[in-house]
Design a protein around this motif. Structure first.
Motif, PDB file in Angstrom:
ATOM      1  N   CYS A  73      24.590  40.090  52.194  1.00  0.00           N
ATOM      2  CA  CYS A  73      24.231  39.231  51.055  1.00  0.00           C
ATOM      3  C   CYS A  73      24.922  39.679  49.775  1.00  0.00           C
ATOM      4  CB  CYS A  73      22.723  39.200  50.860  1.00  0.00           C
ATOM      5  SG  CYS A  73      21.856  38.324  52.180  1.00  0.00           S
ATOM      6  N   VAL A  74      24.971  40.979  49.541  1.00  0.00           N
ATOM      7  CA  VAL A  74      25.655  41.502  48.351  1.00  0.00           C
ATOM      8  C   VAL A  74      27.129  41.120  48.401  1.00  0.00           C
ATOM      9  CG1 VAL A  74      26.425  43.634  47.215  1.00  0.00           C
ATOM     10  CG2 VAL A  74      24.049  43.390  47.929  1.00  0.00           C
ATOM     11  N   MET A  75      27.744  41.267  49.556  1.00  0.00           N
ATOM     12  CA  MET A  75      29.157  40.942  49.696  1.00  0.00           C
ATOM     13  C   MET A  75      29.413  39.452  49.482  1.00  0.00           C
ATOM     14  SD  MET A  75      30.037  43.440  52.873  1.00  0.00           S
ATOM     15  CE  MET A  75      31.701  42.880  53.107  1.00  0.00           C
ATOM     16  N   LEU A  76      28.616  38.619  50.127  1.00  0.00           N
ATOM     17  CA  LEU A  76      28.811  37.175  49.984  1.00  0.00           C
ATOM     18  C   LEU A  76      28.587  36.715  48.546  1.00  0.00           C
ATOM     19  CD1 LEU A  76      27.150  35.885  53.276  1.00  0.00           C
ATOM     20  CD2 LEU A  76      29.587  35.839  52.701  1.00  0.00           C
ATOM     21  N   ALA A  77      27.590  37.290  47.888  1.00  0.00           N
ATOM     22  CA  ALA A  77      27.295  36.906  46.503  1.00  0.00           C
ATOM     23  C   ALA A  77      28.420  37.301  45.554  1.00  0.00           C
ATOM     24  CB  ALA A  77      25.987  37.542  46.052  1.00  0.00           C
ATOM     25  N   SER A  78      29.232  38.276  45.945  1.00  0.00           N
ATOM     26  CA  SER A  78      30.296  38.737  45.064  1.00  0.00           C
ATOM     27  C   SER A  78      31.660  38.162  45.430  1.00  0.00           C
ATOM     28  CB  SER A  78      30.349  40.266  45.072  1.00  0.00           C
ATOM     29  OG  SER A  78      30.751  40.727  46.339  1.00  0.00           O
ATOM     30  N   LEU A  83      35.708  31.775  49.806  1.00  0.00           N
ATOM     31  CA  LEU A  83      35.585  32.913  50.723  1.00  0.00           C
ATOM     32  C   LEU A  83      34.166  33.031  51.262  1.00  0.00           C
ATOM     33  CD1 LEU A  83      37.795  35.472  48.793  1.00  0.00           C
ATOM     34  CD2 LEU A  83      38.317  34.395  50.988  1.00  0.00           C
ATOM     35  N   GLN A  84      33.176  32.670  50.455  1.00  0.00           N
ATOM     36  CA  GLN A  84      31.788  32.658  50.931  1.00  0.00           C
ATOM     37  C   GLN A  84      31.650  31.716  52.118  1.00  0.00           C
ATOM     38  OE1 GLN A  84      29.538  31.412  47.524  1.00  0.00           O
ATOM     39  NE2 GLN A  84      29.023  33.505  46.926  1.00  0.00           N
ATOM     40  N   LYS A  85      32.218  30.535  51.995  1.00  0.00           N
ATOM     41  CA  LYS A  85      32.115  29.538  53.071  1.00  0.00           C
ATOM     42  C   LYS A  85      32.770  30.047  54.348  1.00  0.00           C
ATOM     43  CE  LYS A  85      31.977  25.670  49.898  1.00  0.00           C
ATOM     44  NZ  LYS A  85      32.745  24.603  49.265  1.00  0.00           N
ATOM     45  N   LYS A  88      30.285  33.041  55.792  1.00  0.00           N
ATOM     46  CA  LYS A  88      28.821  32.943  55.763  1.00  0.00           C
ATOM     47  C   LYS A  88      28.156  33.221  57.113  1.00  0.00           C
ATOM     48  CE  LYS A  88      28.678  27.942  56.347  1.00  0.00           C
ATOM     49  NZ  LYS A  88      28.390  26.681  55.705  1.00  0.00           N
ATOM     50  N   ALA A  89      28.867  33.052  58.219  1.00  0.00           N
ATOM     51  CA  ALA A  89      28.274  33.284  59.538  1.00  0.00           C
ATOM     52  C   ALA A  89      28.532  34.698  60.061  1.00  0.00           C
ATOM     53  CB  ALA A  89      28.810  32.262  60.534  1.00  0.00           C
ATOM     54  N   MET A  90      29.165  35.556  59.248  1.00  0.00           N
ATOM     55  CA  MET A  90      29.506  36.915  59.676  1.00  0.00           C
ATOM     56  C   MET A  90      28.583  37.924  59.012  1.00  0.00           C
ATOM     57  SD  MET A  90      33.618  36.967  59.333  1.00  0.00           S
ATOM     58  CE  MET A  90      34.640  35.652  59.939  1.00  0.00           C
ATOM     59  N   ASN A  91      28.497  39.118  59.625  1.00  0.00           N
ATOM     60  CA  ASN A  91      27.788  40.206  58.956  1.00  0.00           C
ATOM     61  C   ASN A  91      28.803  41.058  58.195  1.00  0.00           C
ATOM     62  OD1 ASN A  91      28.830  42.352  60.620  1.00  0.00           O
ATOM     63  ND2 ASN A  91      27.340  41.794  62.194  1.00  0.00           N
ATOM     64  N   ALA A  92      28.312  42.023  57.427  1.00  0.00           N
ATOM     65  CA  ALA A  92      29.155  42.820  56.527  1.00  0.00           C
ATOM     66  C   ALA A  92      30.308  43.507  57.266  1.00  0.00           C
ATOM     67  CB  ALA A  92      28.302  43.861  55.808  1.00  0.00           C
ATOM     68  N   PHE A  93      30.047  44.053  58.421  1.00  0.00           N
ATOM     69  CA  PHE A  93      31.082  44.755  59.172  1.00  0.00           C
ATOM     70  C   PHE A  93      32.233  43.815  59.533  1.00  0.00           C
ATOM     71  CE2 PHE A  93      32.839  46.367  63.203  1.00  0.00           C
ATOM     72  CZ  PHE A  93      33.231  47.635  62.793  1.00  0.00           C
ATOM     73  N   TYR A  94      31.903  42.639  60.054  1.00  0.00           N
ATOM     74  CA  TYR A  94      32.937  41.683  60.459  1.00  0.00           C
ATOM     75  C   TYR A  94      33.604  41.016  59.261  1.00  0.00           C
ATOM     76  CZ  TYR A  94      31.463  42.449  65.208  1.00  0.00           C
ATOM     77  OH  TYR A  94      31.186  43.046  66.410  1.00  0.00           O
ATOM     78  N   ILE A  95      32.882  40.890  58.167  1.00  0.00           N
ATOM     79  CA  ILE A  95      33.498  40.351  56.947  1.00  0.00           C
ATOM     80  C   ILE A  95      34.627  41.276  56.499  1.00  0.00           C
ATOM     81  CG2 ILE A  95      33.141  39.958  54.474  1.00  0.00           C
ATOM     82  CD1 ILE A  95      30.334  38.902  55.180  1.00  0.00           C
ATOM     83  N   ILE A  96      34.364  42.578  56.476  1.00  0.00           N
ATOM     84  CA  ILE A  96      35.397  43.534  56.059  1.00  0.00           C
ATOM     85  C   ILE A  96      36.581  43.498  57.012  1.00  0.00           C
ATOM     86  CG2 ILE A  96      35.929  46.002  55.766  1.00  0.00           C
ATOM     87  CD1 ILE A  96      34.409  44.686  53.424  1.00  0.00           C
ATOM     88  N   LEU A  97      36.324  43.450  58.301  1.00  0.00           N
ATOM     89  CA  LEU A  97      37.435  43.373  59.263  1.00  0.00           C
ATOM     90  C   LEU A  97      38.288  42.127  59.013  1.00  0.00           C
ATOM     91  CD1 LEU A  97      35.784  44.434  62.653  1.00  0.00           C
ATOM     92  CD2 LEU A  97      37.306  45.775  61.196  1.00  0.00           C
TER      93      LEU A  97
END
Length: 144
Positions: A73-78, A83-85, A88-97
């Motif tokens: 949530c912190v990552m998506l909000a920032s 990029l949020q769109k 939005k279906a990923m968690n923090a680990f996969y977002i970073i990857l």
């Protein structure tokens, strides 16, 4: 937060737009470290405990999932809305990857350019040392 100190305002001022990935990621790590949730960025992702798992294992999994959700949530909000769109279906680990796949080439180019400038940096004869050293420190800091 118990002590009322939060670094999340750093992220409000520096939303991820793409080219600023390196700076944004550094800020994400600072905020999550302060909140004691940075460990979720580095994996491994905990698997769901089996049906015969102990209460401690179930509790550890629950805490991990809560921390992962908060970090996500912190990552998506920032992030910028586009990029949020995408994430939005990923968690923090996969977002970073995924973000590394998207922007690491740009960050590699940026690091290369700073390295090139650092190695080309020469002091003119008779010029003061202090400005030259500060310039080199700036390049080294950017490479970090």
């Amino acid at each position: 937060m118990a002590n009322g100190l939060s670094f999340r305002s750093i992220l409000d001022a520096n939303k991820l737009t793409g080219p600023n990935f390196i700076d944004w990621f550094r800020n994400i790590k600072i905020v999550l470290k302060q909140e004691k949730k940075a460990y979720v960025l580095y994996g491994p992702i905990l698997g769901k405990p089996s049906d015969d798992a102990t209460n401690e294992e179930n509790e550890a999994y629950r805490v991990y999932m809560d921390d992962l959700d908060q970090a996500t949530c912190v990552m998506l909000a920032s992030m910028a809305p586009n990029l949020q769109k995408q994430h939005k279906a990923m968690n923090a680990f996969y977002i970073i990857l995924n973000l590394r796949k998207m922007f690491d080439k740009e960050s590699y180019t940026e690091r290369f350019n700073f390295s090139r400038e650092l190695f080309r940096c020469k002091m003119s004869e008779g010029s003061p040392v202090r400005p030259h050293v500060l310039k080199m420190i700036g390049y080294i800091t950017r490479l970090e």
